[in-house]
Design a protein around this motif. Structure first.
Motif, mmCIF file in Angstrom:
data_model
loop_
_atom_site.group_PDB
_atom_site.id
_atom_site.type_symbol
_atom_site.label_atom_id
_atom_site.label_comp_id
_atom_site.label_asym_id
_atom_site.label_seq_id
_atom_site.Cartn_x
_atom_site.Cartn_y
_atom_site.Cartn_z
ATOM 1 N N THR A 150 0.852 -1.197 0.000
ATOM 2 C CA THR A 150 0.000 0.000 0.000
ATOM 3 C C THR A 150 0.882 1.241 0.000
ATOM 4 O OG1 THR A 150 -0.113 -0.024 2.419
ATOM 5 C CG2 THR A 150 -1.906 -1.112 1.212
ATOM 6 N N PRO A 151 0.387 2.365 -0.554
ATOM 7 C CA PRO A 151 1.176 3.601 -0.551
ATOM 8 C C PRO A 151 1.479 4.055 0.873
ATOM 9 C CG PRO A 151 -0.699 3.771 -2.042
ATOM 10 C CD PRO A 151 -0.900 2.523 -1.248
ATOM 11 N N LEU A 152 2.719 4.469 1.123
ATOM 12 C CA LEU A 152 3.131 4.924 2.448
ATOM 13 C C LEU A 152 2.901 6.427 2.557
ATOM 14 C CD1 LEU A 152 6.435 2.852 2.809
ATOM 15 C CD2 LEU A 152 4.199 2.358 3.799
ATOM 16 N N ILE B 160 3.331 7.008 -5.084
ATOM 17 C CA ILE B 160 4.380 6.925 -6.106
ATOM 18 C C ILE B 160 5.157 8.232 -6.176
ATOM 19 C CG2 ILE B 160 4.786 6.713 -8.595
ATOM 20 C CD1 ILE B 160 2.378 4.724 -8.603
ATOM 21 N N ALA B 161 4.443 9.354 -6.040
ATOM 22 C CA ALA B 161 5.124 10.652 -6.042
ATOM 23 C C ALA B 161 6.099 10.750 -4.867
ATOM 24 C CB ALA B 161 4.100 11.781 -5.974
ATOM 25 N N CYS B 162 5.681 10.300 -3.681
ATOM 26 C CA CYS B 162 6.555 10.329 -2.499
ATOM 27 C C CYS B 162 7.776 9.432 -2.676
ATOM 28 C CB CYS B 162 5.771 9.896 -1.257
ATOM 29 S SG CYS B 162 4.567 11.097 -0.658
ATOM 30 N N MET C 21 -8.789 6.028 -4.045
ATOM 31 C CA MET C 21 -7.723 5.021 -4.050
ATOM 32 C C MET C 21 -6.686 5.330 -5.126
ATOM 33 S SD MET C 21 -8.029 0.870 -4.440
ATOM 34 C CE MET C 21 -9.171 0.801 -3.055
ATOM 35 N N GLY C 22 -7.157 5.748 -6.292
ATOM 36 C CA GLY C 22 -6.225 6.049 -7.375
ATOM 37 C C GLY C 22 -5.323 7.218 -7.057
ATOM 38 N N ASN C 23 -5.875 8.270 -6.455
ATOM 39 C CA ASN C 23 -5.052 9.426 -6.115
ATOM 40 C C ASN C 23 -4.118 9.150 -4.943
ATOM 41 O OD1 ASN C 23 -5.780 11.181 -8.156
ATOM 42 N ND2 ASN C 23 -7.559 11.966 -7.050
ATOM 43 N N ARG C 24 -4.531 8.274 -4.020
ATOM 44 C CA ARG C 24 -3.597 7.864 -2.970
ATOM 45 C C ARG C 24 -2.414 7.110 -3.582
ATOM 46 N NH1 ARG C 24 -8.183 6.578 0.067
ATOM 47 N NH2 ARG C 24 -7.920 4.341 -0.266
ATOM 48 N N ASP D 64 5.118 -2.072 -6.629
ATOM 49 C CA ASP D 64 4.238 -3.242 -6.631
ATOM 50 C C ASP D 64 2.887 -2.842 -7.210
ATOM 51 O OD1 ASP D 64 3.219 -5.754 -6.129
ATOM 52 O OD2 ASP D 64 2.882 -5.399 -3.997
ATOM 53 N N GLU D 65 2.560 -3.373 -8.388
ATOM 54 C CA GLU D 65 1.294 -3.066 -9.067
ATOM 55 C C GLU D 65 1.034 -1.554 -9.099
ATOM 56 O OE1 GLU D 65 -0.593 -5.167 -10.611
ATOM 57 O OE2 GLU D 65 0.002 -7.122 -9.848
ATOM 58 N N PRO D 66 1.924 -0.763 -9.665
ATOM 59 C CA PRO D 66 1.813 0.693 -9.552
ATOM 60 C C PRO D 66 0.613 1.311 -10.260
ATOM 61 C CG PRO D 66 3.533 0.104 -11.107
ATOM 62 C CD PRO D 66 3.117 -1.165 -10.428
ATOM 63 N N THR D 67 0.041 0.620 -11.244
ATOM 64 C CA THR D 67 -1.079 1.218 -11.986
ATOM 65 C C THR D 67 -2.414 0.539 -11.689
ATOM 66 O OG1 THR D 67 -0.685 -0.217 -13.911
ATOM 67 C CG2 THR D 67 0.471 1.894 -13.863
#
Length: 252
Positions: free
Chosen positions: A84-86, A145-147, A137-140, A159-162
């Motif tokens: 999951t995005p951190l 990814i930006a971070c 969810m998409g913007n998170r 991991d499954e970035p898109t």
């Protein structure tokens, strides 16, 4: 030089084999994609490389170091989004990015500039003042990814970035990943989407049952057919080996 490396790595969860003698190397300027069915071992391999899991056996190296004990100066050259995005849900998009930049060793002034650039690069400008916990969810995922990339890492794991992105987000991430590799980063991406990784990968590694069962060249129109042929071939070989073992045991 190999930036991301797994050498004869195996791991089990209880009695289930997640990785089985996996060897993998990602060099600078290359995007390597891991593809496979659910349970193939993709995320386990990425967790090991990110230092979030110690494999049962084998050697893992990230920028020449054990990822579980990265020196601070090496950690600032690494970026990852695994599972999951951190992001901090109580902080805004811009605050999360500033925090990420500071954690990667940037000065306060540089962190401000890099956060602003990352917002534009990932299409998050309309949400720059929104708290991360309120994002879709998409913007998170975009924010995570930006971070992970705003400091232009030398090693990047995604991991499954898109998986949760809309078409615009997919294109933005594709351009970002390819741009980082073209600037010299070593990038490892896992995905279920063969057609998507084929657009950015230099090499596609097929995992099945924790094994590396072969490589796919990104070009061509029959990528999915070649993938399933590899998976079927691996299953057939495993079934044949099992049957031979059973017959040998019966004779004994």
């Amino acid at each position: 030089m190999t930036v991301l490396a797994l050498d004869d790595v195996s791991h089990t969860f209880g009695g289930r084999v997640a990785l089985d003698h996996l060897t993998l190397a990602v060099r600078p300027g290359r995007v390597t994609a891991l593809v496979g069915l659910n349970g193939a071992g993709k995320t386990t391999a990425l967790r090991a490389l990110a230092g979030r899991l110690r494999p049962t056996r084998g050697v893992v190296r990230l920028l020449g170091h054990d990822p579980a004990t990265l020196p601070a100066d090496v950690a600032t050259r690494f970026g990852h989004v695994v599972d999951t995005p951190l992001v901090y849900p109580e902080l805004t998009v811009t605050e999360n990015l500033r925090c990420a930049a500071r954690l990667h060793g940037r000065s306060r002034r540089d962190a401000e500039a890099e956060a602003s650039a990352a917002v534009g690069r990932t299409g998050l400008d309309p949400w720059r003042h929104a708290r991360a916990g309120t994002l879709s969810m998409g913007n998170r995922q975009r924010l995570g990814i930006a971070c992970a990339t705003l400091h232009r890492p030398a090693a990047l794991i995604l991991d499954e970035p898109t998986s949760a992105l809309d078409p615009q987000g997919v294109v933005l991430v594709r351009e970002l990943v390819r741009g980082l590799a073209d600037d010299g980063a070593a990038v490892l991406v896992s995905s279920h989407h063969l057609d998507e990784v084929a657009r950015i990968a230099d090499e596609i590694v097929v995992l099945h049952g924790g094994h590396d069962v072969g490589r796919l060249q990104p070009g061509g129109t029959d990528l999915e057919q070649r993938f399933f042929a590899m998976v079927l071939g691996a299953d057939t070989a495993a079934a044949g080996a099992g049957a031979t073992g059973t017959r040998t045991g019966d004779r004994a």
